[in-house]
Enzyme design. Sequence first.
Site, PDB file in Angstrom:
ATOM      1  N   HIS A  92       0.150  -1.700   0.129  1.00 52.15           N
ATOM      2  CA  HIS A  92      -0.030   0.011   0.096  1.00 52.15           C
ATOM      3  C   HIS A  92       0.892   1.299   0.011  1.00 52.15           C
ATOM      4  CE1 HIS A  92      -2.986  -2.440   2.203  1.00 52.15           C
ATOM      5  NE2 HIS A  92      -3.569  -2.454   1.287  1.00 52.15           N
ATOM      6  N   LYS A 140     -16.244  -8.562   4.673  1.00 52.70           N
ATOM      7  CA  LYS A 140     -14.915  -8.958   5.881  1.00 52.70           C
ATOM      8  C   LYS A 140     -14.451  -8.677   6.914  1.00 52.70           C
ATOM      9  CE  LYS A 140     -10.928  -8.016   1.995  1.00 52.70           C
ATOM     10  NZ  LYS A 140      -9.625  -7.093   2.576  1.00 52.70           N
ATOM     11  N   ARG A 200      -2.197  -5.378  -7.998  1.00 52.20           N
ATOM     12  CA  ARG A 200      -0.892  -6.899  -8.149  1.00 52.20           C
ATOM     13  C   ARG A 200      -0.992  -7.829  -8.620  1.00 52.20           C
ATOM     14  NH1 ARG A 200      -2.942  -8.325  -2.328  1.00 52.20           N
ATOM     15  NH2 ARG A 200      -4.837  -8.175  -3.106  1.00 52.20           N
ATOM     16  N   SER A 229      -2.875  -8.129   2.911  1.00 52.80           N
ATOM     17  CA  SER A 229      -2.815  -8.577   4.664  1.00 52.80           C
ATOM     18  C   SER A 229      -3.238  -9.655   5.472  1.00 52.80           C
ATOM     19  CB  SER A 229      -4.032  -7.287   4.722  1.00 52.80           C
ATOM     20  OG  SER A 229      -4.026  -6.570   4.134  1.00 52.80           O
TER      21      SER A 229
HETATM   22  N1  COA Z   1      -0.343  -3.642  -1.057  1.00 56.15           N
HETATM   23  C1  COA Z   1      -1.084  -4.884  -0.850  1.00 56.15           C
HETATM   24  N2  COA Z   1      -1.666  -4.716  -0.571  1.00 56.15           N
HETATM   25  C2  COA Z   1      -2.804  -5.095  -1.283  1.00 56.15           C
HETATM   26  C3  COA Z   1      -2.058  -3.852  -1.894  1.00 56.15           C
HETATM   27  C4  COA Z   1      -1.084  -3.555  -2.053  1.00 56.15           C
HETATM   28  N3  COA Z   1      -1.366  -2.492  -3.235  1.00 56.15           N
HETATM   29  N4  COA Z   1      -3.937  -3.290  -3.053  1.00 56.15           N
HETATM   30  C5  COA Z   1      -4.529  -4.199  -2.266  1.00 56.15           C
HETATM   31  N5  COA Z   1      -3.800  -5.494  -1.289  1.00 56.15           N
HETATM   32  C6  COA Z   1      -4.832  -6.335  -0.622  1.00 56.15           C
HETATM   33  C7  COA Z   1      -5.330  -5.923   0.711  1.00 56.15           C
HETATM   34  O1  COA Z   1      -3.871  -6.365   1.889  1.00 56.15           O
HETATM   35  C8  COA Z   1      -6.531  -6.597   0.749  1.00 56.15           C
HETATM   36  O2  COA Z   1      -5.569  -7.932   1.565  1.00 56.15           O
HETATM   37  P1  COA Z   1      -6.698  -8.888   2.075  1.00 56.15           P
HETATM   38  O3  COA Z   1      -8.462  -9.029   0.991  1.00 56.15           O
HETATM   39  O4  COA Z   1      -5.971 -10.665   2.262  1.00 56.15           O
HETATM   40  O5  COA Z   1      -6.869  -8.002   3.361  1.00 56.15           O
HETATM   41  C9  COA Z   1      -6.766  -6.971  -0.639  1.00 56.15           C
HETATM   42  O6  COA Z   1      -5.529  -6.617  -1.153  1.00 56.15           O
HETATM   43  C10 COA Z   1      -8.056  -6.271  -0.611  1.00 56.15           C
HETATM   44  O7  COA Z   1      -8.301  -4.572   0.122  1.00 56.15           O
HETATM   45  P2  COA Z   1      -8.258  -3.383  -0.097  1.00 56.15           P
HETATM   46  O8  COA Z   1      -7.419  -2.579  -1.035  1.00 56.15           O
HETATM   47  O9  COA Z   1      -8.088  -3.349   1.421  1.00 56.15           O
HETATM   48  O10 COA Z   1     -10.397  -3.031  -0.614  1.00 56.15           O
HETATM   49  P3  COA Z   1     -11.277  -4.199   0.276  1.00 56.15           P
HETATM   50  O11 COA Z   1     -11.799  -4.878  -1.016  1.00 56.15           O
HETATM   51  O12 COA Z   1     -11.018  -4.525   1.557  1.00 56.15           O
HETATM   52  O13 COA Z   1     -12.487  -2.831   0.168  1.00 56.15           O
HETATM   53  C11 COA Z   1     -12.998  -0.552   0.800  1.00 56.15           C
HETATM   54  C12 COA Z   1     -12.435  -2.105   1.323  1.00 56.15           C
HETATM   55  C13 COA Z   1     -13.343  -0.117   1.599  1.00 56.15           C
HETATM   56  C14 COA Z   1     -12.622   0.049  -0.266  1.00 56.15           C
HETATM   57  C15 COA Z   1     -14.605  -1.128  -0.425  1.00 56.15           C
HETATM   58  O14 COA Z   1     -14.456  -2.803   0.704  1.00 56.15           O
HETATM   59  C16 COA Z   1     -15.605  -0.312  -0.654  1.00 56.15           C
HETATM   60  O15 COA Z   1     -15.154   0.599  -1.179  1.00 56.15           O
HETATM   61  N6  COA Z   1     -16.558  -0.412  -0.223  1.00 56.15           N
HETATM   62  C17 COA Z   1     -17.211   0.915   0.423  1.00 56.15           C
HETATM   63  C18 COA Z   1     -19.161   0.698   0.015  1.00 56.15           C
HETATM   64  C19 COA Z   1     -19.056   0.611  -1.241  1.00 56.15           C
HETATM   65  O16 COA Z   1     -18.899   1.760  -2.483  1.00 56.15           O
HETATM   66  N7  COA Z   1     -19.305  -0.454  -2.133  1.00 56.15           N
HETATM   67  C20 COA Z   1     -19.303  -0.228  -3.788  1.00 56.15           C
HETATM   68  C21 COA Z   1     -17.421  -0.102  -4.460  1.00 56.15           C
HETATM   69  S1  COA Z   1     -18.333  -0.795  -6.119  1.00 56.15           S
END
Ligand code: COA
Length: 160
Positions: A18, A42, A91, A129
Amino acid sequence: MSEIAIYPGSFDPITKGHIDILERFSRVFTKIYIGVGFSPKKSYLFNLEERQTMVREAVTHLQNIEVVAFEGLTVEFAKGVNANFILRGVRSAGDFEYEQNMANMNYRLNKEIETLLLYSKPELNLVSSSLIKEVFALGGDVSQFVTENVIRELVKKIKV
Ligand code: COA
């Protein structure tokens, strides 16, 4: 031109993957709001406040970043801070499809807001993560993937 963006995510916990994406985007944008969010799909190891604090401590070297928690739609969070861009990292091919779905939905919800993607550095494209938590719980060294402050918090939560 002054451009504002958001970088939303769960950050459970924030990783160097990140941080890499943020460092590279922070050269392009005047201001980036990191949105520490919540996905009902989650279950989290760290609560919202803990995740926010870890993110804040991990990005102190970046001047144009602010860390905030948000609930509800990502596009509404973006609108609330006057951001026209959603930043995400990719990724792998698997991420690409997931990001494409989110970007398309967000575009349908608000056509003024564009999603921009950056590819992860190859040495960080296997980091997630969940994998960090799993490796740490099994006694593995995660110091190349997360910052010191995150390791301290993992120690408190996970008895190895
Ligand atoms: N490096 C390392 N890991 C990364 C990464 C990077 N550059 N980019 C993403 N990841 C990983 C994260 O570690 C995470 O891993 P995990 O699943 O093992 O925990 C995974 O990718 C995805 O996580 P993240 O990027 O945090 O997104 P998320 O899927 O948890 O989404 C929100 C979180 C808040 C962004 C999403 O739920 C959201 O947009 N919610 C709002 C509701 C909404 O608007 N919904 C409609 C959207 S279409």
